[in-house]
Design a protein around this motif. Structure first.
Motif, PDB file in Angstrom:
ATOM      1  N   VAL A 169       1.312  -1.205  -0.271  1.00 53.20           N
ATOM      2  CA  VAL A 169      -0.130  -0.192   0.050  1.00 53.20           C
ATOM      3  C   VAL A 169       0.555   1.488  -0.028  1.00 53.20           C
ATOM      4  CG1 VAL A 169      -1.760   1.314   1.163  1.00 53.20           C
ATOM      5  CG2 VAL A 169      -1.734  -1.349   1.648  1.00 53.20           C
ATOM      6  N   PRO A 170       0.758   1.961  -0.850  1.00 54.82           N
ATOM      7  CA  PRO A 170       1.410   3.264  -1.203  1.00 54.82           C
ATOM      8  C   PRO A 170       1.240   3.951   0.066  1.00 54.82           C
ATOM      9  CG  PRO A 170       0.976   2.587  -3.156  1.00 54.82           C
ATOM     10  CD  PRO A 170       0.487   1.743  -2.417  1.00 54.82           C
ATOM     11  N   VAL A 171       2.029   4.699   0.495  1.00 56.21           N
ATOM     12  CA  VAL A 171       1.921   5.778   1.954  1.00 56.21           C
ATOM     13  C   VAL A 171       2.123   6.813   1.485  1.00 56.21           C
ATOM     14  CG1 VAL A 171       2.755   6.627   4.486  1.00 56.21           C
ATOM     15  CG2 VAL A 171       2.499   3.753   3.722  1.00 56.21           C
ATOM     16  N   VAL A 172       1.296   8.090   1.967  1.00 60.04           N
ATOM     17  CA  VAL A 172       1.333   9.184   0.997  1.00 60.04           C
ATOM     18  C   VAL A 172       2.057  10.855   1.418  1.00 60.04           C
ATOM     19  CG1 VAL A 172      -1.001   9.191   0.189  1.00 60.04           C
ATOM     20  CG2 VAL A 172      -0.323   9.912   3.107  1.00 60.04           C
ATOM     21  N   LYS A 173       2.929  11.325   1.399  1.00 58.76           N
ATOM     22  CA  LYS A 173       3.883  11.943   1.684  1.00 58.76           C
ATOM     23  C   LYS A 173       3.059  13.516   2.591  1.00 58.76           C
ATOM     24  CE  LYS A 173       7.894  10.470  -1.084  1.00 58.76           C
ATOM     25  NZ  LYS A 173       8.499  10.749  -1.703  1.00 58.76           N
ATOM     26  N   TRP A 174       3.559  14.450   2.732  1.00 58.20           N
ATOM     27  CA  TRP A 174       2.631  15.405   3.140  1.00 58.20           C
ATOM     28  C   TRP A 174       2.839  16.347   2.177  1.00 58.20           C
ATOM     29  CZ3 TRP A 174       0.036  13.393   7.763  1.00 58.20           C
ATOM     30  CH2 TRP A 174       0.337  13.112   8.413  1.00 58.20           C
ATOM     31  N   HIS A 175       3.185  16.285   1.306  1.00 60.11           N
ATOM     32  CA  HIS A 175       2.839  16.991   0.559  1.00 60.11           C
ATOM     33  C   HIS A 175       1.661  16.879  -0.896  1.00 60.11           C
ATOM     34  CE1 HIS A 175       4.502  15.299  -2.903  1.00 60.11           C
ATOM     35  NE2 HIS A 175       5.246  14.481  -2.224  1.00 60.11           N
ATOM     36  N   HIS A 176       1.680  15.461  -0.451  1.00 64.48           N
ATOM     37  CA  HIS A 176       0.124  14.928  -1.167  1.00 64.48           C
ATOM     38  C   HIS A 176      -1.559  15.142  -0.575  1.00 64.48           C
ATOM     39  CE1 HIS A 176       3.558  11.258  -3.004  1.00 64.48           C
ATOM     40  NE2 HIS A 176       2.747  12.442  -3.512  1.00 64.48           N
ATOM     41  N   THR A 177      -0.787  15.509   0.681  1.00 60.22           N
ATOM     42  CA  THR A 177      -2.040  15.428   1.669  1.00 60.22           C
ATOM     43  C   THR A 177      -1.917  16.581   1.399  1.00 60.22           C
ATOM     44  OG1 THR A 177      -1.535  13.530   2.732  1.00 60.22           O
ATOM     45  CG2 THR A 177      -3.000  15.547   4.297  1.00 60.22           C
ATOM     46  N   ILE A 178      -1.340  17.814   1.641  1.00 59.14           N
ATOM     47  CA  ILE A 178      -1.760  19.371   1.267  1.00 59.14           C
ATOM     48  C   ILE A 178      -2.271  19.702   0.122  1.00 59.14           C
ATOM     49  CG2 ILE A 178      -0.043  21.733   1.162  1.00 59.14           C
ATOM     50  CD1 ILE A 178       1.889  20.208   3.518  1.00 59.14           C
ATOM     51  N   ALA A 179      -1.581  18.626  -0.727  1.00 55.47           N
ATOM     52  CA  ALA A 179      -2.074  19.757  -2.517  1.00 55.47           C
ATOM     53  C   ALA A 179      -3.539  18.685  -2.622  1.00 55.47           C
ATOM     54  CB  ALA A 179      -1.412  18.634  -2.863  1.00 55.47           C
ATOM     55  N   PHE A 180      -3.457  17.869  -2.032  1.00 51.81           N
ATOM     56  CA  PHE A 180      -5.273  17.408  -1.782  1.00 51.81           C
ATOM     57  C   PHE A 180      -6.234  17.833  -1.017  1.00 51.81           C
ATOM     58  CE2 PHE A 180      -8.703  14.616  -1.564  1.00 51.81           C
ATOM     59  CZ  PHE A 180      -8.915  13.900  -2.986  1.00 51.81           C
ATOM     60  N   LEU A 181      -5.871  18.832   0.311  1.00 51.41           N
ATOM     61  CA  LEU A 181      -6.852  19.157   0.843  1.00 51.41           C
ATOM     62  C   LEU A 181      -7.213  20.905   0.608  1.00 51.41           C
ATOM     63  CD1 LEU A 181      -5.205  18.972   5.018  1.00 51.41           C
ATOM     64  CD2 LEU A 181      -7.339  18.493   3.234  1.00 51.41           C
ATOM     65  N   ARG A 213       5.544   7.679  -6.555  1.00 55.42           N
ATOM     66  CA  ARG A 213       6.929   8.051  -5.149  1.00 55.42           C
ATOM     67  C   ARG A 213       6.582   7.806  -3.842  1.00 55.42           C
ATOM     68  NH1 ARG A 213       9.718  12.186  -4.703  1.00 55.42           N
ATOM     69  NH2 ARG A 213      12.114  12.074  -4.248  1.00 55.42           N
ATOM     70  N   PRO A 214       6.161   6.517  -3.491  1.00 58.04           N
ATOM     71  CA  PRO A 214       5.688   7.060  -1.891  1.00 58.04           C
ATOM     72  C   PRO A 214       6.280   7.081  -0.837  1.00 58.04           C
ATOM     73  CG  PRO A 214       5.609   4.843  -3.284  1.00 58.04           C
ATOM     74  CD  PRO A 214       5.958   5.385  -4.259  1.00 58.04           C
ATOM     75  N   LEU A 215       5.660   7.382   0.121  1.00 60.27           N
ATOM     76  CA  LEU A 215       6.650   7.590   1.598  1.00 60.27           C
ATOM     77  C   LEU A 215       7.375   5.502   1.700  1.00 60.27           C
ATOM     78  CD1 LEU A 215       8.101   9.303   3.747  1.00 60.27           C
ATOM     79  CD2 LEU A 215       5.610   7.733   5.286  1.00 60.27           C
ATOM     80  N   ASN A 216       6.745   4.381   1.276  1.00 59.75           N
ATOM     81  CA  ASN A 216       7.578   3.601   2.053  1.00 59.75           C
ATOM     82  C   ASN A 216       7.731   2.983  -0.193  1.00 59.75           C
ATOM     83  OD1 ASN A 216       5.070   3.648   0.454  1.00 59.75           O
ATOM     84  ND2 ASN A 216       3.951   1.790   2.108  1.00 59.75           N
ATOM     85  N   GLN A 217       8.629   3.647  -0.344  1.00 59.02           N
ATOM     86  CA  GLN A 217       8.921   3.366  -1.942  1.00 59.02           C
ATOM     87  C   GLN A 217      10.373   2.536  -2.160  1.00 59.02           C
ATOM     88  OE1 GLN A 217      10.686   7.160  -3.898  1.00 59.02           O
ATOM     89  NE2 GLN A 217      10.547   5.507  -5.675  1.00 59.02           N
ATOM     90  N   SER A 218      10.598   2.135  -0.564  1.00 61.26           N
ATOM     91  CA  SER A 218      12.148   0.955  -0.368  1.00 61.26           C
ATOM     92  C   SER A 218      10.859  -0.057  -1.225  1.00 61.26           C
ATOM     93  CB  SER A 218      12.583   0.431   0.848  1.00 61.26           C
ATOM     94  OG  SER A 218      11.327   1.048   1.854  1.00 61.26           O
ATOM     95  N   VAL A 219       9.606  -0.052  -0.801  1.00 56.62           N
ATOM     96  CA  VAL A 219       8.735  -1.745  -1.284  1.00 56.62           C
ATOM     97  C   VAL A 219       8.906  -2.363  -2.351  1.00 56.62           C
ATOM     98  CG1 VAL A 219       6.512  -2.401  -0.532  1.00 56.62           C
ATOM     99  CG2 VAL A 219       7.203  -0.862   1.308  1.00 56.62           C
ATOM    100  N   PHE A 220       8.998  -0.717  -3.259  1.00 53.16           N
ATOM    101  CA  PHE A 220       8.610  -1.616  -4.309  1.00 53.16           C
ATOM    102  C   PHE A 220       9.968  -1.412  -5.506  1.00 53.16           C
ATOM    103  CE2 PHE A 220       5.034   0.906  -3.103  1.00 53.16           C
ATOM    104  CZ  PHE A 220       3.923   0.172  -3.246  1.00 53.16           C
ATOM    105  N   LYS A 221      10.505  -2.118  -4.206  1.00 51.49           N
ATOM    106  CA  LYS A 221      12.548  -2.179  -5.078  1.00 51.49           C
ATOM    107  C   LYS A 221      12.409  -3.202  -4.700  1.00 51.49           C
ATOM    108  CE  LYS A 221      13.676   2.665  -4.665  1.00 51.49           C
ATOM    109  NZ  LYS A 221      14.551   4.239  -4.492  1.00 51.49           N
ATOM    110  N   ILE A 222      14.076  -3.974  -5.238  1.00 56.77           N
ATOM    111  CA  ILE A 222      14.281  -4.991  -5.041  1.00 56.77           C
ATOM    112  C   ILE A 222      14.759  -5.192  -3.617  1.00 56.77           C
ATOM    113  CG2 ILE A 222      15.765  -7.817  -6.055  1.00 56.77           C
ATOM    114  CD1 ILE A 222      13.986  -6.930  -8.815  1.00 56.77           C
TER     115      ILE A 222
END
Length: 228
Positions: A169-181, A213-222
């Motif tokens: 599950v991609p986790v949002v960064k704060w700039h995503h949240t701010i943009a949405f608000l 490019r989520p907060l937990n981007q490492s989850v989508f790497k090998i």
């Protein structure tokens, strides 16, 4: 925060701001043009939303294929769910191409769909459109939890972090949240009838950036042997 944005993210946010502000200006000065030209059925706003949702689905499918031999079952399940979810959302946005292909709806949809189209989000249940029920209630709750609550819990609780990471599950960064608000405020100020079409486009832009490019981007790497 702005310094950490990539050129793509800066460009995407600039485009999002431009679209929202143009929509607000048109909504305040000429609702007719907004509803019939800017945010009309099968117009650029609606098609932009559908394309972005499809892009998210394709991105998840690409990751599923690329990391199939490197990820566990839960990761694959979570990613596959997103593939299906966003593909379905993209199809629903344009009524599965029905209007473009000139396909007539079946009897069920003619009788139970508010627009007589072959899609689920315009179905009428108890004189209310499913779209309004989901968008005004369920979707708002989900967005609040995902964009505001989850990032906080992800940083504080290990079990939430593990759950999100395990299911990809991609986790949002704060700039995503701010943009949405901010976008929510701009859309809410627009008095035009079809203002929520712009909101859906904003949803597509922001969620594409979240998945890319989520907060937990490492989850989508090998993982390297040392990390395993």
């Amino acid at each position: 925060m702005i310094r950490n944005l990539t050129k793509f993210e800066k460009t995407a946010y600039g485009l999002l701001a431009l679209l929202a502000l143009i929509g607000l200006l048109l909504g305040l000065t000429n609702e007719t043009i907004f509803d019939t030209k800017y945010a009309q059925e099968d117009g650029p706003v609606e098609w932009g939303t559908a394309i972005l949702l499809l892009c998210i689905s394709v991105l998840c499918l690409f990751r599923l294929k690329r990391f199939w031999n490197h990820k566990k079952a839960l990761w694959k399940i979570g990613t596959f769910i997103f593939v299906i979810l966003f593909f379905f959302a993209a199809g629903e946005e344009i009524s599965w191409g029905q209007r473009i292909l000139g396909i007539e709806s079946g009897e069920f949809f003619m009788e139970n769909n508010a627009q007589g189209e072959t899609n689920l989000h315009n179905l009428v249940v108890g004189e209310k459109k499913i779209n309004k029920i989901i968008f005004s209630q369920l979707l708002f709750a989900v967005m609040f939890l995902y964009l505001i609550v989850t990032p906080i819990l992800y940083r504080k609780l290990n079990w939430v972090k593990n759950l999100a990471d395990n299911f990809a599950v991609p986790v949002v960064k704060w700039h995503h949240t701010i943009a949405f608000l901010i976008t929510t405020v701009l859309v809410a100020l627009n008095p035009a009838d079809r203002t929520w079409e712009v909101y859906e486009l904003a949803f597509g832009i922001i969620f594409f950036m979240i998945f890319l490019r989520p907060l937990n981007q490492s989850v989508f790497k090998i993982k390297s042997p040392e990390q395993q």
